[in-house]
Design a protein around this motif. Structure first.
Motif, PDB file in Angstrom:
ATOM      1  N   ILE A 185      -9.205   6.723  21.668  1.00 31.13           N
ATOM      2  CA  ILE A 185     -10.184   7.800  21.533  1.00 31.13           C
ATOM      3  C   ILE A 185     -10.631   8.273  22.912  1.00 31.13           C
TER       4      ILE A 185
ATOM      5  N   THR B 257     -10.353  12.110  24.137  1.00 24.88           N
ATOM      6  CA  THR B 257     -11.537  12.950  24.330  1.00 24.88           C
ATOM      7  C   THR B 257     -12.018  12.954  25.768  1.00 24.88           C
TER       8      THR B 257
ATOM      9  N   ASP C 205     -18.577  13.595  23.699  1.00 24.94           N
ATOM     10  CA  ASP C 205     -19.218  13.316  22.415  1.00 24.94           C
ATOM     11  C   ASP C 205     -18.427  13.963  21.283  1.00 24.94           C
ATOM     12  N   MET C 206     -18.559  13.374  20.094  1.00 25.50           N
ATOM     13  CA  MET C 206     -17.834  13.909  18.954  1.00 25.50           C
ATOM     14  C   MET C 206     -18.819  14.305  17.867  1.00 25.50           C
TER      15      MET C 206
ATOM     16  N   ASP D 224     -19.872  15.455  13.936  1.00 31.29           N
ATOM     17  CA  ASP D 224     -19.470  14.908  12.642  1.00 31.29           C
ATOM     18  C   ASP D 224     -18.869  15.962  11.727  1.00 31.29           C
TER      19      ASP D 224
ATOM     20  N   ALA E 149      -8.792  24.099  15.424  1.00 35.96           N
ATOM     21  CA  ALA E 149      -8.487  22.988  16.331  1.00 35.96           C
ATOM     22  C   ALA E 149      -7.144  23.208  17.016  1.00 35.96           C
TER      23      ALA E 149
ATOM     24  N   ILE F 140      -9.619  12.621  14.888  1.00 35.91           N
ATOM     25  CA  ILE F 140     -10.421  13.309  15.892  1.00 35.91           C
ATOM     26  C   ILE F 140      -9.726  14.626  16.207  1.00 35.91           C
TER      27      ILE F 140
ATOM     28  N   LYS G 267      -9.632  18.241  18.468  1.00 40.94           N
ATOM     29  CA  LYS G 267     -10.098  19.002  19.623  1.00 40.94           C
ATOM     30  C   LYS G 267     -10.263  20.434  19.149  1.00 40.94           C
TER      31      LYS G 267
ATOM     32  N   THR H  88     -14.844  21.279  22.238  1.00 39.78           N
ATOM     33  CA  THR H  88     -15.588  20.106  21.780  1.00 39.78           C
ATOM     34  C   THR H  88     -14.717  19.299  20.814  1.00 39.78           C
ATOM     35  N   PHE H  89     -15.211  18.123  20.472  1.00 38.81           N
ATOM     36  CA  PHE H  89     -14.433  17.237  19.616  1.00 38.81           C
ATOM     37  C   PHE H  89     -15.191  16.952  18.330  1.00 38.81           C
ATOM     38  N   ALA H  90     -14.442  16.766  17.272  1.00 38.49           N
ATOM     39  CA  ALA H  90     -15.041  16.391  15.991  1.00 38.49           C
ATOM     40  C   ALA H  90     -14.329  15.157  15.481  1.00 38.49           C
ATOM     41  N   LYS H  91     -15.087  14.318  14.785  1.00 39.47           N
ATOM     42  CA  LYS H  91     -14.520  13.063  14.307  1.00 39.47           C
ATOM     43  C   LYS H  91     -14.792  12.911  12.816  1.00 39.47           C
TER      44      LYS H  91
END
Lengths: 109, 139
Positions: B34, B38, B42-43, B45, B71, B115, B117, B122-125
């Motif tokens: 991870i 990343t 921060d990821m 939600d 993404a 996860i 991008k 930004t990142f989402a998980k």
């Protein structure tokens, strides 16, 4: 080269310009993870397909990096936009350097 | 090829080294995967949907789906596998949607993590617990 590797791809034969189509691909491959042992306890060496790409007229649709956790006979489903008539090109890259290819033409109609 | 004693020893040494190397790679934990993906960011939600069955009878082939509108890349990890990496999807210009479906192996009951991008960098998980009746890693 692993034995009996056969790619199968499902692409509609026609689409409207700009339409999103669903593509399904399957390739027969053992995808030996490198975790299993044979009957005498020796580790069976890893042998997988580590990358799959799909292109349409030279432009990328999807590029997938694969790890041993992908199941035997890797299957992928994804969606592509068809801007014009042309050809989808599918390429699978094996750990041992082999490259498996398939292509499908699509018409606008 | 003529195998002298010296050559045979050298070959054996190389083979032993090769056998050691994958173990080093396997030591990479899902946290390290991870962090590499990343860069420690921060990821969020939301923004990524991971679909996996609640109970998988056969860990050898567990169907999963990932979908994250906009993404550019989606990384999928199986945190409880001997090697956590599963796949990384990179979407090109002609991808109609940032959606993909595949089948994966799970060694046992565990969390599957995805996860993404997103377009704005930004990142989402998203993660999902899958109960596995029969593990899919053999030996």
């Amino acid at each position: 080269m692993a034995d009996g590797v056969k790619p199968r791809v499902k692409v509609p034969s026609k689409a409207a310009a700009g339409e999103a189509i669903t593509i399904k691909t399957l390739i027969s491959h053992p995808m030996e993870s490198g975790q299993r042992k044979d009957s005498s306890g020796n580790v069976i060496p890893r042998s997988i397909i580590n990358r799959f790409t799909c292109e349409f007229n030279g432009e990328s649709v999807i590029d997938i990096t694969m790890e041993p956790a992908i199941s035997t006979n890797p299957y992928f489903e994804f969606e592509a936009t068809v801007p014009e008539a042309g050809e989808f090109k599918f390429t699978w890259y094996d750990d041992d350097g082999s490259v498996y290819e398939d292509s499908k033409k699509i018409e606008i109609g | 090829m003529n195998l002298t004693r010296r050559k045979t020893l050298a070959l054996g040494g190389a083979a032993a080294l090769a056998a050691l190397l994958p173990k080093g790679a396997a030591a990479a934990t899902s946290e390290e995967w991870i962090a590499e993906f990343t860069g420690g960011a921060d990821m969020a939600d939301s923004g990524l949907e991971l679909t996996a069955p609640e109970i998988a009878e056969n860990g050898n082939t567990v169907p999963i789906e990932v979908s994250a509108p906009g993404a550019s890349e989606i990384l999928v990890l199986a945190t409880g596998n001997p090697t956590p990496g599963v796949a990384k999807f990179t979407f090109g210009a002609l991808a109609a949607s940032q959606y993909a479906s595949t089948r994966i192996r799970l060694a046992g009951t565990q969390d599957v993590v995805a996860i993404a991008k997103l377009a704005d960098g930004t990142f989402a998980k998203a993660s999902k617990t899958v109960k596995v009746t029969i593990g899919g890693c053999g030996g």
